[in-house]
Enzyme design. Structure first.
Site, PDB file in Angstrom:
ATOM      1  N   CYS A 131      -6.900  11.381   5.905  1.00 58.09           N
ATOM      2  CA  CYS A 131      -6.741  12.513   4.993  1.00 58.09           C
ATOM      3  C   CYS A 131      -6.246  13.733   5.766  1.00 58.09           C
ATOM      4  CB  CYS A 131      -8.061  12.822   4.306  1.00 58.09           C
ATOM      5  SG  CYS A 131      -7.943  14.188   3.123  1.00 58.09           S
ATOM      6  N   GLY A 142       1.517   4.379  -1.948  1.00 54.22           N
ATOM      7  CA  GLY A 142       0.850   5.545  -2.514  1.00 54.22           C
ATOM      8  C   GLY A 142       1.731   6.257  -3.514  1.00 54.22           C
ATOM      9  N   ASN A 200       2.308   1.858   5.730  1.00 51.26           N
ATOM     10  CA  ASN A 200       2.291   2.811   4.627  1.00 51.26           C
ATOM     11  C   ASN A 200       3.236   3.972   4.962  1.00 51.26           C
ATOM     12  OD1 ASN A 200      -0.035   5.324   3.502  1.00 51.26           O
ATOM     13  ND2 ASN A 200       1.430   4.237   2.245  1.00 51.26           N
ATOM     14  N   GLY A 201       3.948   4.438   3.941  1.00 51.53           N
ATOM     15  CA  GLY A 201       4.813   5.600   4.117  1.00 51.53           C
ATOM     16  C   GLY A 201       6.232   5.333   3.673  1.00 51.53           C
ATOM     17  N   PRO A 261      -5.554   4.542  -2.204  1.00 51.52           N
ATOM     18  CA  PRO A 261      -6.398   5.456  -2.995  1.00 51.52           C
ATOM     19  C   PRO A 261      -5.787   6.846  -3.002  1.00 51.52           C
ATOM     20  CG  PRO A 261      -7.375   5.044  -0.852  1.00 51.52           C
ATOM     21  CD  PRO A 261      -6.202   4.130  -0.956  1.00 51.52           C
ATOM     22  N   MET A 262      -5.688   7.441  -4.184  1.00 53.40           N
ATOM     23  CA  MET A 262      -5.168   8.806  -4.325  1.00 53.40           C
ATOM     24  C   MET A 262      -6.104   9.581  -5.236  1.00 53.40           C
ATOM     25  SD  MET A 262      -1.054   8.128  -4.673  1.00 53.40           S
ATOM     26  CE  MET A 262      -1.218   6.640  -5.695  1.00 53.40           C
TER      27      MET A 262
END
Length: 406
Positions: free
Chosen positions: A122, A250, A226-227, A31-32
């Site tokens: 976040c 993302g 992630n990343g 989600p962004m």
């Protein structure tokens, strides 16, 4: 786009199991805020499905639990999905266990989503300075209570709950191993790690070794990494190096929804990749614009719907630089597209681009601004204790913003 008629070789990973949900392709769209609305999710999902495989999980923009409980119209829009979105995936942010539980209960009891993710990653200062987002797992009991409330609210409806987090606040205050094992024990369906700290923000390199360590610690549910996944090859390398059960993508897909075609193909052992010409990119941009207008036309008021074209075009502008990265279109054309205000203008300016072959590496790699490391913005005295007293509980409720945590 390139055809995916290539015969499948061997799967790289088995299907991803999220509670009762079986996801054929172990790929999740992160989600962004301001990006992963229904329009962009549609483009990504269609790209993944073009391979002939179920395309994965596409998570909506983060929504705050307070806004859902107050039935804010924009919050409810965020958790409204298209008829063809399967599974429907929502991400909730909150700092009060009772409010998070109530928000999740609204989602599942009203059949608004098939999967709920909790945001504990976040890094935005307006969230962390009040103890929310990536700062929250430092208060272990608060983290425990929030996860428990969400899981218990969703359990009667058979909806899986997952968490997404960072390594911790900074290198001296890492929390991901403890948080991962706590969440596993509370019954989450998966744990995802963005392998950076809050202090790193999006700078430097993601530390995939942390994903490997989390995979060793969390053994009964999937661990997702992630990343720094900028390509399908990056995703495959992450899985090989960390043992992750899937990947979360993302920034790598910004202006590249076709990345999900590459990812679906790669995880099913296929080597064909999408390499769009400038004309094909232009057609994707135009379809994105049409989808944005449709998204805003579904507004809850006549006034909202009347400005659908303007809202859609203004929202599309931020995507232009991402879409055109690497293509030689000239500064004037870029500026014109970044100011587009109507569908007719969009069509005219895209047609004026002409065509050009895929520019190779110039169109690939990092998307957006990585920035530099930042001193985390935290409440005064936040790091003095892992526990939370009554005074802090009252202050934390202020960290819940009106709609989205950004």
């Amino acid at each position: 786009m390139t055809s995916f008629a290539t015969a499948a070789l061997s799967r790289v990973l088995p299907p991803l199991q999220l509670g009762s949900l079986t996801v054929d392709t172990p790929v999740v769209l992160a989600p962004m805020a301001g990006v992963t609305n229904r329009a962009f999710r549609t483009l990504c999902r269609e790209a993944g499905a073009s391979t002939g495989h179920h395309p994965g999980v596409y998570v909506a923009e983060m929504v705050t639990s307070r806004a859902l409980v107050e039935r804010n119209s924009e919050a409810l829009r965020i958790v409204t999905f298209g008829d063809d979105e399967v599974p429907r995936s929502a991400q909730v942010y909150g700092v009060d266990p009772a409010t998070v539980g109530a928000a999740v209960r609204i989602i599942v009891s009203e059949d608004r989503a098939d999967h709920v993710d909790l945001n504990f990653g976040c890094p935005v200062p307006k969230v962390t300075r009040k103890g929310g987002g990536g700062a929250l797992p430092w208060k272990r009991q608060l983290f425990t209570d929030i996860v428990r409330a969400a899981v218990e609210a969703a359990r009667p409806y058979g909806v899986p709950v997952t968490i997404k987090m960072r390594e911790g606040i900074d290198d001296e205050h890492l929390t991901y191993l403890e948080a991962g094992t706590i969440a596993e024990g509370l019954g989450v369906a998966a744990v995802a790690l963005h392998a950076r700290t809050v202090a790193q923000h999006y700078s430097g390199q993601a530390r995939w070794t942390s994903i490997a360590r989390l995979k060793e610690a969390v053994t009964t549910v999937p661990v997702l990494g992630n990343g720094d996944i900028w390509s399908a090859d990056d995703a495959l390398r992450m899985v090989r190096e960390t043992g992750a059960d899937g990947v979360v993508v993302g920034r790598g897909c910004q202006g590249r929804p076709w990345l999900f075609a590459d990812l679906a193909a790669a995880f099913h052992g296929e080597t064909v990749r999408v390499r769009p010409t400038l004309r094909q990119v232009a057609e994707t941009i135009y379809r994105h614009g049409e989808l944005m207008i449709d998204y805003y036309r579904d507004g809850d008021t006549a006034e909202h719907a009347a400005d659908a074209e303007g809202k859609g075009m203004r929202d599309l502008r931020k995507h232009m630089a991402w879409y055109l990265k690497g293509y030689a279109v000239g500064g004037e054309a870029r500026r014109a597209l970044a100011l587009v205000s109507t569908r007719a203008e969009l069509r005219e300016r895209l047609d004026a681009l002409g065509d050009a072959p895929y520019p190779g590496e110039a169109a690939e790699g990092q998307r957006g601004r990585a920035g530099t490391p930042k001193t985390p913005h935290l409440p005064y005295g936040w790091l003095d204790s892992r526990e939370l007293d009554a005074t802090w509980e009252a202050k934390l409720r202020e960290a819940e913003l009106s709609v989205s945590g950004g």
